[in-house]
Write a protein that holds these residues in place. Structure first.
Motif, PDB file in Angstrom:
ATOM      1  N   LEU A 126       0.837  -1.195   0.000  1.00  0.00           N
ATOM      2  CA  LEU A 126       0.000   0.000   0.000  1.00  0.00           C
ATOM      3  C   LEU A 126       0.881   1.258   0.000  1.00  0.00           C
ATOM      4  O   LEU A 126       1.787   1.398   0.819  1.00  0.00           O
ATOM      5  N   ILE A 127       0.626   2.148  -0.937  1.00  0.00           N
ATOM      6  CA  ILE A 127       1.373   3.404  -1.021  1.00  0.00           C
ATOM      7  C   ILE A 127       0.711   4.414  -0.098  1.00  0.00           C
ATOM      8  O   ILE A 127      -0.499   4.668  -0.206  1.00  0.00           O
ATOM      9  N   THR A 128       1.491   4.996   0.797  1.00  0.00           N
ATOM     10  CA  THR A 128       0.918   5.915   1.776  1.00  0.00           C
ATOM     11  C   THR A 128       1.750   7.181   1.904  1.00  0.00           C
ATOM     12  O   THR A 128       2.938   7.214   1.550  1.00  0.00           O
ATOM     13  N   GLY A 129       1.109   8.217   2.405  1.00  0.00           N
ATOM     14  CA  GLY A 129       1.779   9.479   2.680  1.00  0.00           C
ATOM     15  C   GLY A 129       0.943  10.297   3.643  1.00  0.00           C
ATOM     16  O   GLY A 129      -0.232   9.989   3.872  1.00  0.00           O
ATOM     17  N   GLU A 130       1.540  11.333   4.198  1.00  0.00           N
ATOM     18  CA  GLU A 130       0.832  12.145   5.195  1.00  0.00           C
ATOM     19  C   GLU A 130       1.339  13.578   5.143  1.00  0.00           C
ATOM     20  O   GLU A 130       2.534  13.825   4.967  1.00  0.00           O
ATOM     21  N   THR A 131       0.416  14.526   5.275  1.00  0.00           N
ATOM     22  CA  THR A 131       0.786  15.938   5.277  1.00  0.00           C
ATOM     23  C   THR A 131      -0.159  16.722   6.183  1.00  0.00           C
ATOM     24  O   THR A 131      -1.318  16.338   6.360  1.00  0.00           O
ATOM     25  N   THR A 132       0.353  17.798   6.726  1.00  0.00           N
ATOM     26  CA  THR A 132      -0.471  18.733   7.480  1.00  0.00           C
ATOM     27  C   THR A 132      -0.426  20.076   6.766  1.00  0.00           C
ATOM     28  O   THR A 132       0.659  20.648   6.561  1.00  0.00           O
ATOM     29  N   THR A 133      -1.579  20.570   6.372  1.00  0.00           N
ATOM     30  CA  THR A 133      -1.642  21.768   5.542  1.00  0.00           C
ATOM     31  C   THR A 133      -1.257  23.023   6.339  1.00  0.00           C
ATOM     32  O   THR A 133      -1.606  23.152   7.513  1.00  0.00           O
ATOM     33  N   PRO A 134      -0.554  23.963   5.714  1.00  0.00           N
ATOM     34  CA  PRO A 134      -0.181  25.215   6.387  1.00  0.00           C
ATOM     35  C   PRO A 134      -1.375  26.159   6.553  1.00  0.00           C
ATOM     36  O   PRO A 134      -2.458  25.940   5.998  1.00  0.00           O
ATOM     37  N   SER A 135      -1.151  27.226   7.315  1.00  0.00           N
ATOM     38  CA  SER A 135      -2.187  28.243   7.546  1.00  0.00           C
ATOM     39  C   SER A 135      -2.383  29.112   6.309  1.00  0.00           C
ATOM     40  O   SER A 135      -1.509  29.202   5.432  1.00  0.00           O
ATOM     41  N   ARG A 136      -3.534  29.766   6.255  1.00  0.00           N
ATOM     42  CA  ARG A 136      -3.772  30.767   5.216  1.00  0.00           C
ATOM     43  C   ARG A 136      -2.885  31.995   5.469  1.00  0.00           C
ATOM     44  O   ARG A 136      -2.484  32.262   6.600  1.00  0.00           O
ATOM     45  N   PHE A 137      -2.638  32.762   4.410  1.00  0.00           N
ATOM     46  CA  PHE A 137      -1.944  34.036   4.554  1.00  0.00           C
ATOM     47  C   PHE A 137      -2.367  34.939   3.410  1.00  0.00           C
ATOM     48  O   PHE A 137      -3.117  34.526   2.523  1.00  0.00           O
ATOM     49  N   LYS A 138      -1.898  36.169   3.384  1.00  0.00           N
ATOM     50  CA  LYS A 138      -2.301  37.103   2.339  1.00  0.00           C
ATOM     51  C   LYS A 138      -1.154  38.034   1.970  1.00  0.00           C
ATOM     52  O   LYS A 138      -0.169  38.167   2.697  1.00  0.00           O
ATOM     53  N   TYR A 139      -1.306  38.675   0.813  1.00  0.00           N
ATOM     54  CA  TYR A 139      -0.336  39.667   0.368  1.00  0.00           C
ATOM     55  C   TYR A 139      -0.429  40.923   1.232  1.00  0.00           C
ATOM     56  O   TYR A 139      -1.515  41.352   1.622  1.00  0.00           O
TER      57      TYR A 139
END
Length: 293
Positions: A126-139
């Protein structure tokens, strides 16, 4: 005379023996190709789940065929945000797997897991991976209209920063992507509109193939940057995007831009080559005015 003749024979024997030993020590010519699986999957905050690419590697002694390398019969799912997303394959094009409900947008600061099961493979494959998404930001500061310098031999240096964005918790490096949106039309974006066409920014070291890729990317260890004139390939309308990547995304970006061969330490999936990463992004457009008609 006999001694001299014996020395010659001995010398020849030693030379032949040395050649045999050297050849025996050389590595065998690589001829056996071992196929591997390749994954390139990114989750972008506030965008649908899409473009999850699963491929089989191909031998280097044959012409690469992207369409044939795509694996289209796998079971691909992403688990996170208290849900399980079963992905579909893009049968019409070559964009890989996606979640059919495009109203669902990837959440910030959320852990997602990737699971890929390929027919004929066991659970241990089984191919697996894991990530935690970063916070939003703005210009904080964006571009509007830029005038390309008339003196293309000695391009001026800009001391003032033209792009600036918010800090993102846990993110130390950002990826900047600059892309010409329309390489054909130019005058339609002017006021008033004209029929003038776009053109390339030609430099001595630019080859024709370089212009087939409309974008340039680079990583930045801060939250602001000046305009780099050499990064432009075309005039006209441009998109400038700043990505705040997780560590998986950043390592894979460095893998692609710096390394000339695959480094397992820069991958982030198990039982395959590749990446499962995430990023948040801010985007904006601006217009680059020609330095001469």
């Amino acid at each position: 005379m006999k001694r001299i003749k014996f020395k010659k024979i001995a010398t020849i024997f030693v030379a032949i023996f040395s050649i045999i030993i050297i050849n025996a020590c050389e590595d065998a010519i690589p001829s056996d190709y071992i196929e591997e699986k390749f994954v390139e999957a990114y989750l972008i905050v506030d965008e649908p789940i899409r473009n999850i690419v699963l491929m089989s590697t191909q031998p280097v002694n044959k012409k690469f065929d992207y369409a044939n390398s795509l694996i289209r019969n796998a079971e691909v799912k992403i688990i996170g945000d208290g849900k399980e997303f079963i992905l579909s394959i893009d049968t019409a094009g070559e964009q890989g797997y996606y979640f059919s409900d495009t109203t669902y947008l990837v959440k910030p600061n959320t852990n997602y897991k990737l699971e890929i099961s390929i027919p004929g493979y066991t659970d241990t494959d089984l191919i697996t991976g894991e990530t935690t998404t970063p916070s939003r930001f703005k210009y904080l500061k964006t571009l509007d209209t830029l005038h390309y310098p008339k003196d293309t031999v000695k391009l001026p240096e800009l001391d003032t920063f033209k792009l600036e964005w918010e800090k993102v918790p846990g993110i130390n490096f950002f990826i900047l992507n600059l892309k010409c949106i329309d390489t054909i039309e130019y005058g339609k974006y002017l006021t008033p509109k004209t029929e003038e066409k776009n053109r390339r920014i030609v430099r001595p070291w630019n080859e024709d193939w370089m212009f087939k890729e409309q974008s340039n990317s680079g990583f930045i260890p801060n939250t602001k940057t000046a305009v780099v004139w050499l990064s432009f390939k075309w005039f006209g309308i441009h998109d400038v995007s700043i990505f705040a990547p997780d560590s998986n995304y950043l390592k894979w970006f460095l893998q692609n831009t710096i390394k000339n061969q695959y480094d397992p330490l820069l991958g982030s999936v198990k039982n395959a080559i590749g990446v499962f990463g995430s990023a948040s992004v801010v985007r904006d457009t601006f217009f680059l005015v020609k330095n001469q008609p």
